[in-house]
Write a protein that holds these residues in place. Sequence first.
Motif, PDB file in Angstrom:
ATOM      1  N   GLY A 113       0.794  -1.212   0.000  1.00 10.36           N
ATOM      2  CA  GLY A 113       0.000   0.000   0.000  1.00 10.36           C
ATOM      3  C   GLY A 113       0.829   1.267   0.000  1.00 10.36           C
ATOM      4  O   GLY A 113       2.021   1.259   0.317  1.00 10.36           O
ATOM      5  N   PRO A 114       0.205   2.387  -0.346  1.00  7.66           N
ATOM      6  CA  PRO A 114       0.926   3.656  -0.427  1.00  7.66           C
ATOM      7  C   PRO A 114       1.331   4.170   0.948  1.00  7.66           C
ATOM      8  O   PRO A 114       0.582   4.059   1.922  1.00  7.66           O
ATOM      9  CB  PRO A 114      -0.098   4.590  -1.081  1.00  7.66           C
ATOM     10  N   VAL A 115       2.516   4.741   1.023  1.00  4.22           N
ATOM     11  CA  VAL A 115       3.017   5.297   2.283  1.00  4.22           C
ATOM     12  C   VAL A 115       4.095   6.323   1.965  1.00  4.22           C
ATOM     13  O   VAL A 115       4.798   6.215   0.960  1.00  4.22           O
ATOM     14  CB  VAL A 115       3.574   4.184   3.205  1.00  4.22           C
ATOM     15  N   ILE A 116       4.204   7.324   2.815  1.00  4.62           N
ATOM     16  CA  ILE A 116       5.237   8.354   2.678  1.00  4.62           C
ATOM     17  C   ILE A 116       6.321   8.110   3.723  1.00  4.62           C
ATOM     18  O   ILE A 116       6.012   7.927   4.903  1.00  4.62           O
ATOM     19  CB  ILE A 116       4.642   9.761   2.878  1.00  4.62           C
ATOM     20  N   LEU A 117       7.573   8.090   3.300  1.00  5.43           N
ATOM     21  CA  LEU A 117       8.703   8.073   4.223  1.00  5.43           C
ATOM     22  C   LEU A 117       9.218   9.504   4.331  1.00  5.43           C
ATOM     23  O   LEU A 117       9.630  10.091   3.328  1.00  5.43           O
ATOM     24  CB  LEU A 117       9.827   7.164   3.721  1.00  5.43           C
ATOM     25  N   ALA A 118       9.173  10.077   5.524  1.00  4.38           N
ATOM     26  CA  ALA A 118       9.640  11.446   5.740  1.00  4.38           C
ATOM     27  C   ALA A 118      10.894  11.410   6.607  1.00  4.38           C
ATOM     28  O   ALA A 118      10.842  10.975   7.758  1.00  4.38           O
ATOM     29  CB  ALA A 118       8.555  12.274   6.420  1.00  4.38           C
ATOM     30  N   SER A 119      12.012  11.828   6.046  1.00  6.68           N
ATOM     31  CA  SER A 119      13.305  11.666   6.717  1.00  6.68           C
ATOM     32  C   SER A 119      14.022  12.994   6.912  1.00  6.68           C
ATOM     33  O   SER A 119      13.799  13.963   6.180  1.00  6.68           O
ATOM     34  CB  SER A 119      14.184  10.729   5.878  1.00  6.68           C
ATOM     35  N   ASN A 120      14.910  13.020   7.909  1.00  3.56           N
ATOM     36  CA  ASN A 120      15.857  14.119   7.992  1.00  3.56           C
ATOM     37  C   ASN A 120      16.851  13.982   6.846  1.00  3.56           C
ATOM     38  O   ASN A 120      16.921  12.943   6.168  1.00  3.56           O
ATOM     39  CB  ASN A 120      16.571  14.121   9.354  1.00  3.56           C
ATOM     40  N   HIS A 121      17.638  15.036   6.596  1.00  2.79           N
ATOM     41  CA  HIS A 121      18.482  15.046   5.395  1.00  2.79           C
ATOM     42  C   HIS A 121      19.861  15.598   5.743  1.00  2.79           C
ATOM     43  O   HIS A 121      20.026  16.794   5.967  1.00  2.79           O
ATOM     44  CB  HIS A 121      17.817  15.909   4.328  1.00  2.79           C
ATOM     45  N   LEU A 122      20.857  14.705   5.785  1.00  2.91           N
ATOM     46  CA  LEU A 122      22.208  15.072   6.194  1.00  2.91           C
ATOM     47  C   LEU A 122      23.237  14.988   5.079  1.00  2.91           C
ATOM     48  O   LEU A 122      24.304  15.592   5.174  1.00  2.91           O
ATOM     49  CB  LEU A 122      22.662  14.168   7.348  1.00  2.91           C
ATOM     50  N   SER A 123      22.955  14.211   4.021  1.00  2.00           N
ATOM     51  CA  SER A 123      23.964  13.950   3.005  1.00  2.00           C
ATOM     52  C   SER A 123      23.319  13.620   1.667  1.00  2.00           C
ATOM     53  O   SER A 123      22.168  13.173   1.610  1.00  2.00           O
ATOM     54  CB  SER A 123      24.856  12.775   3.449  1.00  2.00           C
ATOM     55  N   PHE A 124      24.075  13.815   0.594  1.00  2.00           N
ATOM     56  CA  PHE A 124      23.600  13.469  -0.744  1.00  2.00           C
ATOM     57  C   PHE A 124      23.248  11.988  -0.827  1.00  2.00           C
ATOM     58  O   PHE A 124      22.345  11.593  -1.573  1.00  2.00           O
ATOM     59  CB  PHE A 124      24.691  13.802  -1.772  1.00  2.00           C
ATOM     60  N   VAL A 155       2.742   8.629  -7.684  1.00  2.00           N
ATOM     61  CA  VAL A 155       3.466   7.499  -7.094  1.00  2.00           C
ATOM     62  C   VAL A 155       2.616   6.836  -6.011  1.00  2.00           C
ATOM     63  O   VAL A 155       2.488   5.608  -5.944  1.00  2.00           O
ATOM     64  CB  VAL A 155       4.817   7.971  -6.508  1.00  2.00           C
ATOM     65  N   LEU A 156       2.006   7.656  -5.169  1.00  2.00           N
ATOM     66  CA  LEU A 156       1.175   7.125  -4.085  1.00  2.00           C
ATOM     67  C   LEU A 156      -0.097   6.479  -4.628  1.00  2.00           C
ATOM     68  O   LEU A 156      -0.559   5.459  -4.100  1.00  2.00           O
ATOM     69  CB  LEU A 156       0.823   8.246  -3.107  1.00  2.00           C
ATOM     70  N   ALA A 157      -0.660   7.056  -5.679  1.00  2.00           N
ATOM     71  CA  ALA A 157      -1.868   6.486  -6.275  1.00  2.00           C
ATOM     72  C   ALA A 157      -1.606   5.090  -6.824  1.00  2.00           C
ATOM     73  O   ALA A 157      -2.525   4.260  -6.909  1.00  2.00           O
ATOM     74  CB  ALA A 157      -2.391   7.398  -7.380  1.00  2.00           C
ATOM     75  N   ASP A 158      -0.348   4.823  -7.183  1.00  2.00           N
ATOM     76  CA  ASP A 158       0.023   3.495  -7.678  1.00  2.00           C
ATOM     77  C   ASP A 158       0.333   2.521  -6.547  1.00  2.00           C
ATOM     78  O   ASP A 158       0.782   1.396  -6.788  1.00  2.00           O
ATOM     79  CB  ASP A 158       1.234   3.608  -8.605  1.00  2.00           C
ATOM     80  N   GLY A 159       0.121   2.945  -5.307  1.00  2.00           N
ATOM     81  CA  GLY A 159       0.339   2.061  -4.162  1.00  2.00           C
ATOM     82  C   GLY A 159       1.788   1.887  -3.772  1.00  2.00           C
ATOM     83  O   GLY A 159       2.150   0.899  -3.125  1.00  2.00           O
ATOM     84  N   LYS A 160       2.636   2.870  -4.113  1.00  2.00           N
ATOM     85  CA  LYS A 160       4.073   2.738  -3.880  1.00  2.00           C
ATOM     86  C   LYS A 160       4.527   3.556  -2.673  1.00  2.00           C
ATOM     87  O   LYS A 160       3.740   4.249  -2.037  1.00  2.00           O
ATOM     88  CB  LYS A 160       4.829   3.167  -5.139  1.00  2.00           C
ATOM     89  N   VAL A 161       5.827   3.455  -2.378  1.00  2.00           N
ATOM     90  CA  VAL A 161       6.440   4.193  -1.278  1.00  2.00           C
ATOM     91  C   VAL A 161       7.096   5.447  -1.835  1.00  2.00           C
ATOM     92  O   VAL A 161       7.907   5.375  -2.772  1.00  2.00           O
ATOM     93  CB  VAL A 161       7.498   3.342  -0.553  1.00  2.00           C
ATOM     94  N   PHE A 162       6.766   6.592  -1.266  1.00  2.00           N
ATOM     95  CA  PHE A 162       7.361   7.849  -1.707  1.00  2.00           C
ATOM     96  C   PHE A 162       8.203   8.437  -0.589  1.00  2.00           C
ATOM     97  O   PHE A 162       7.756   8.543   0.556  1.00  2.00           O
ATOM     98  CB  PHE A 162       6.282   8.851  -2.119  1.00  2.00           C
ATOM     99  N   GLY A 163       9.445   8.806  -0.898  1.00  2.00           N
ATOM    100  CA  GLY A 163      10.343   9.383   0.094  1.00  2.00           C
ATOM    101  C   GLY A 163      10.463  10.885  -0.072  1.00  2.00           C
ATOM    102  O   GLY A 163      10.548  11.386  -1.192  1.00  2.00           O
ATOM    103  N   ILE A 164      10.469  11.601   1.044  1.00  2.00           N
ATOM    104  CA  ILE A 164      10.552  13.059   1.000  1.00  2.00           C
ATOM    105  C   ILE A 164      11.359  13.563   2.190  1.00  2.00           C
ATOM    106  O   ILE A 164      11.389  12.934   3.252  1.00  2.00           O
ATOM    107  CB  ILE A 164       9.130  13.679   1.003  1.00  2.00           C
ATOM    108  N   TYR A 165      12.029  14.702   1.992  1.00  2.00           N
ATOM    109  CA  TYR A 165      12.774  15.363   3.054  1.00  2.00           C
ATOM    110  C   TYR A 165      12.049  16.659   3.404  1.00  2.00           C
ATOM    111  O   TYR A 165      12.175  17.654   2.678  1.00  2.00           O
ATOM    112  CB  TYR A 165      14.211  15.657   2.609  1.00  2.00           C
ATOM    113  N   PRO A 166      11.283  16.681   4.486  1.00  2.00           N
ATOM    114  CA  PRO A 166      10.512  17.883   4.818  1.00  2.00           C
ATOM    115  C   PRO A 166      11.354  19.135   5.022  1.00  2.00           C
ATOM    116  O   PRO A 166      10.852  20.251   4.845  1.00  2.00           O
ATOM    117  CB  PRO A 166       9.796  17.490   6.124  1.00  2.00           C
TER     118      PRO A 166
END
Length: 212
Positions: free
Chosen positions: A26-37, A100-111
């Motif tokens: 199922g669709p889900v958002i991964l929201a992470s901190n961002h320290l490096s390329f 991406v989410l509508a396709d039931g996938k995992v989307f990653g983002i850096y808030p």
Amino acid sequence: MILLRLLFRLVFRPVVRGHEHLPRTGPVILASNHLSFIDSVVLQLVTRRQVHFLAKAEYFQGTGLRGRVIRWFFTATGAVPVERGTHRAARGALETALGVLADGKVFGIYPEGTRSLDGRLYRGRTGVAWLALTAGVPVVPVALTGTDRLQPVGRKLPRPHRVGVTFGPPIHRSGPPKSGPARREVTDEVMHAIQRMSGQETAPEFNSSPVI
């Protein structure tokens, strides 16, 4: 990708916690901190499901051997090409993420929008909340540690250093995505969860040079 995951675990021995919090389907958002390329690569290699990140369209437009290698790498790691630099492009990037989410996938983002150069956790931008509220999907907060030493800013290649990845419990929220207060409330909740896991000092302001 399986071989890359095995090599990464063998060489860098990442410490992964809370992987059970990531839904298996199922669709889900991964929201992470961002320290490096290299953060997106690390998340991709320690996560059982493929994670899709937005990447500059230029990465997919190179020519020659180098251009083909870069294009293969970003395609293999689930990157989605987007144009950047304008408000219209930012809106288009969020629409792409919804697909991406509508396709039931995992989307990653850096808030935070872009990498933290001083190690602090900056105020989150509300795109993550807009996505979650619009798509009606959970957000799994993620805390990365050690990636800034694995590949410090300005270094082209990673160096051996152990990293940590902690997945937090999913955050399920509903509300009107057009409501600024609703988006801010959800975003702040996500950032607080990331801070509790990462232990970073918080910065009250937004980071500079925002990148969706």
